[in-house]
Design a protein around this motif. Structure first.
Motif, mmCIF file in Angstrom:
data_model
loop_
_atom_site.group_PDB
_atom_site.id
_atom_site.type_symbol
_atom_site.label_atom_id
_atom_site.label_comp_id
_atom_site.label_asym_id
_atom_site.label_seq_id
_atom_site.Cartn_x
_atom_site.Cartn_y
_atom_site.Cartn_z
ATOM 1 N N VAL A 14 0.861 -1.183 0.000
ATOM 2 C CA VAL A 14 0.000 0.000 0.000
ATOM 3 C C VAL A 14 0.897 1.233 0.000
ATOM 4 N N ALA A 15 0.639 2.142 -0.932
ATOM 5 C CA ALA A 15 1.404 3.389 -0.978
ATOM 6 C C ALA A 15 0.478 4.516 -1.402
ATOM 7 N N GLN A 95 -7.890 7.493 -3.333
ATOM 8 C CA GLN A 95 -7.886 6.334 -4.229
ATOM 9 C C GLN A 95 -7.518 5.063 -3.468
ATOM 10 N N VAL A 96 -6.550 5.166 -2.580
ATOM 11 C CA VAL A 96 -6.134 4.013 -1.782
ATOM 12 C C VAL A 96 -7.266 3.582 -0.848
ATOM 13 N N ARG A 99 -9.962 1.798 -2.901
ATOM 14 C CA ARG A 99 -9.572 0.441 -3.319
ATOM 15 C C ARG A 99 -9.518 -0.510 -2.144
ATOM 16 N N LEU A 100 -8.981 -0.060 -1.015
ATOM 17 C CA LEU A 100 -8.969 -0.909 0.173
ATOM 18 C C LEU A 100 -10.391 -1.245 0.609
ATOM 19 N N GLY A 101 -11.293 -0.267 0.514
ATOM 20 C CA GLY A 101 -12.691 -0.513 0.856
ATOM 21 C C GLY A 101 -13.284 -1.620 0.004
ATOM 22 N N GLU A 136 -3.295 9.392 6.655
ATOM 23 C CA GLU A 136 -4.444 9.630 5.784
ATOM 24 C C GLU A 136 -5.144 8.358 5.302
ATOM 25 N N VAL A 137 -4.564 7.195 5.604
ATOM 26 C CA VAL A 137 -5.198 5.949 5.194
ATOM 27 C C VAL A 137 -5.556 5.084 6.406
#
Length: 142
Positions: A14-15, A95-96, A99-101, A136-137
């Motif tokens: 994850v980045a 966006q991360v 996608r993780l969701g 932020e993630v």
């Protein structure tokens, strides 16, 4: 084993960064490691695109163990932005998170181990990506 007592986890590259190219550069070496594992006997890569299969096969054939997880490895020469986008969760923080969701809705994971860096990556960029993922993630995943 009692299946009701088992839990499932996953290692995810994850980045997150406001500049997606920076996020890709930072995880590039780790993506090579995942591609290498995917090239090993018994690994199943039938569900990935032909281009991704070719990249996985190239990484496996040319893997430099001494540069394991390193962005400077020659075996990464065919690892492009599209491949990284398919083998990692990269992008802006939103966006991360999106996608993780989607991943967490389709896979019943009880835990994830987030890998967000690579050996040989620019230290300043690595710190920025690490801070972005942390602030932020991850804080929004609970």
């Amino acid at each position: 084993l009692d299946p009701t007592t088992l839990s499932t986890g996953a290692y995810l590259n994850v980045a997150a960064h406001s500049d997606v190219a920076v996020a890709r550069r930072v995880v590039r070496g780790s993506i090579g490691t995942m591609a290498h594992f995917s090239s090993m006997k018994g690994a199943s890569i039938e569900e990935v695109s032909k281009a991704s299969r070719e990249t996985v096969e190239h990484v496996g054939k040319h893997y430099q163990l001494g540069l394991h997880g390193d962005v400077r490895a020659v075996h990464l020469e065919k690892v492009d932005a599209e491949f990284i986008d398919n083998f990692a969760v990269v992008g802006t923080p939103q966006q991360v998170l999106d996608r993780l969701g989607k991943i967490l809705k389709t896979m019943p994971l009880q835990r994830i181990c987030i890998m967000h860096g690579s050996r040989g990556a620019d230290p300043a960029e690595s710190r920025e990506v690490s801070a972005c993922v942390a602030e932020e993630v991850i804080t929004h995943l609970r």
